[in-house]
Design an enzyme around this catalytic site. Structure first.
Site, PDB file in Angstrom:
ATOM      1  N   GLY A 143     -60.287  -1.985 -31.220  1.00 40.27           N
ATOM      2  CA  GLY A 143     -60.117  -1.171 -30.027  1.00 40.27           C
ATOM      3  C   GLY A 143     -58.672  -1.139 -29.563  1.00 40.27           C
ATOM      4  N   GLY A 196     -38.587  17.703  -9.257  1.00 38.90           N
ATOM      5  CA  GLY A 196     -39.596  17.941  -8.227  1.00 38.90           C
ATOM      6  C   GLY A 196     -40.872  18.529  -8.786  1.00 38.90           C
ATOM      7  N   GLU A 238     -59.083  -2.679 -22.834  1.00 41.39           N
ATOM      8  CA  GLU A 238     -59.045  -3.448 -24.093  1.00 41.39           C
ATOM      9  C   GLU A 238     -58.084  -4.630 -23.989  1.00 41.39           C
ATOM     10  OE1 GLU A 238     -61.387  -2.320 -25.223  1.00 41.39           O
ATOM     11  OE2 GLU A 238     -61.391  -0.149 -25.224  1.00 41.39           O
ATOM     12  N   THR A 272     -55.614  -6.364 -20.617  1.00 41.83           N
ATOM     13  CA  THR A 272     -54.401  -6.005 -19.885  1.00 41.83           C
ATOM     14  C   THR A 272     -53.173  -6.535 -20.616  1.00 41.83           C
ATOM     15  OG1 THR A 272     -54.349  -8.039 -18.566  1.00 41.83           O
ATOM     16  CG2 THR A 272     -55.657  -6.188 -17.696  1.00 41.83           C
TER      17      THR A 272
END
Length: 391
Positions: A248, A346, A369, A371
């Site tokens: 993963g 902007g 999956e 941190t």
């Protein structure tokens, strides 16, 4: 020895076709995905027909049998479009398939591989309201059914990707009251999502990634037969989960890399079209610096992806490398989309421009999956362990 995966020439043809599909079909449909917060049914059906839900399932079980290197390239290609497209099939070909491959019995492979290859959507249930990376805090339980063969599951899983659409879930549950060494108190169960007692909560509202859904999965006295225990053995669930998470993490790293490329291409186009002081802002050196830094980091992630995937295909352990790739690629993607907003100026803060969406979509890659912080701890732990073993 033959290379693993699909025939290389056929794979390149498939990837060329997929790239056209992404640009000609998926990207034009992104606005609808965002406005309705769902992928059109017709596109999901097309993805199933293309075999995307069974990319890594062996050919003998109706899948495409891609190697990890090929799979990562497909994910990167798909991730050039909105994240929801990858997300809908990612659990099938990533964590669920990996767990079946690493721990499933022959009967489990025969039953579930053809089904997920055909497009039955899977989910992966590890995280809970009170536990994520900390398996010792896992509260979901599985106790033996006193009336005979089978297990009874109770608990709640949280932030479960694809839960609202899934036909099957791989659920981690505590089979021992006490915490045991090497997480031997956790086992894995293959649970049909239509089993009595399974309830899926309403999809959570999220910062970004429209069309990709997560929700709670509530298990109340859910009975599953003994054959639902992955591998037929208790105490192996966390091991299977961690091996699946390596896969993963490669997928998330590949997705981060593909999405960063999409964002950078958008910024490059904008910088050549937007004029200030009578010339395109692409001529300004500080804009060029942001473009060059982004290109350099994406290239580094692409190299890491190729290396870690090749290591998996050679049968090497890649716990450290998969974690390092996911950390670098997801953090890199965050830096790239931030620069893209800055290049847009902007306009980058306005919802009508893609830069704002890229920024929100990319934030989750640094969280799920594993941190960044948890993976940094894991990387360091394995570094120190390897150093001690060599001393």
């Amino acid at each position: 020895m033959a290379e693993p995966g699909m025939d290389p020439e056929l794979f390149e043809q498939f990837l060329d076709q997929l790239e056209r599909y992404v640009r000609e079909r998926l990207i034009p449909a992104e606005r609808e995905v965002i406005e309705t917060d769902r992928i059109p049914d017709a596109i999901v059906a097309e993805m199933k027909d293309m075999g995307l839900f069974g990319l890594t399932v062996p050919e003998d079980y109706d899948g495409a049998g891609l190697s990890t290197s090929q799979y990562a390239r497909v994910v990167k290609t798909m991730a050039y479009a909105a994240p929801a497209y990858r997300s809908i099939f990612s659990i099938n070909v990533g964590m669920f398939n990996s767990a079946i491959k690493n721990g499933g019995t022959e009967a489990q492979k025969a039953e579930w591989w053809p089904r997920i290859a055909a497009g039955e959507i899977a989910c992966f249930g590890l995280t809970e309201p009170g536990s994520g990376s900390d398996s010792a805090a896992m509260a979901t339980t599985a106790r033996r059914d006193p009336s005979g063969n089978g297990w009874i599951l109770n608990g709640t899983k949280r932030y479960i990707t694809n839960a609202p659409h899934a036909r099957v879930g791989l659920i981690m549950a505590r089979t021992e009251k006490d915490n045991l060494p090497k997480n031997a108190h956790v086992s894995a169960f293959i649970v049909p999502m239509d089993a009595p007692g399974v309830t899926v909560g309403s999809p959570d509202e999220k910062m970004g990634q429209s069309g990709s859904h997560i929700a709670d999965v509530i298990l109340e006295d859910v009975h599953v037969p003994g054959e639902a225990l992955l591998g037929g053995e208790t105490g192996k669930g966390f091991v299977f989960a961690m091996k699946s998470l390596d896969n993963g993490r490669i997928s998330v790293g590949a997705a981060s890399t593909g999405y960063a490329r999409r964002a950078l291409d958008s910024a490059l186009r904008y910088a050549t079209e937007r004029k200030a002081f009578g010339e395109p802002i692409a001529n300004f050196q500080l804009i060029q610096q942001m473009l060059a830094e982004s290109e350099t980091e994406i290239y580094a992630a692409e190299c890491m992806m190729a290396d870690v995937a090749a290591r998996v295909d050679r049968g090497e352990s890649t716990i450290r490398q998969a974690a390092a790739f996911k950390v670098f690629a997801s953090e890199m993607c965050g830096r790239v989309v931030d620069r893209v907003v800055q290049i847009y100026g902007g306009a980058g803060y306005l919802a009508e421009y893609d830069a704002e969406r890229f920024f929100r979509d990319a934030r989750i890659y640094r969280i799920y999956e594993g941190t960044t912080q948890i993976l940094q701890l894991q990387i360091a732990k394995h570094m120190l362990r390897d150093f001690a073993a060599q001393a």
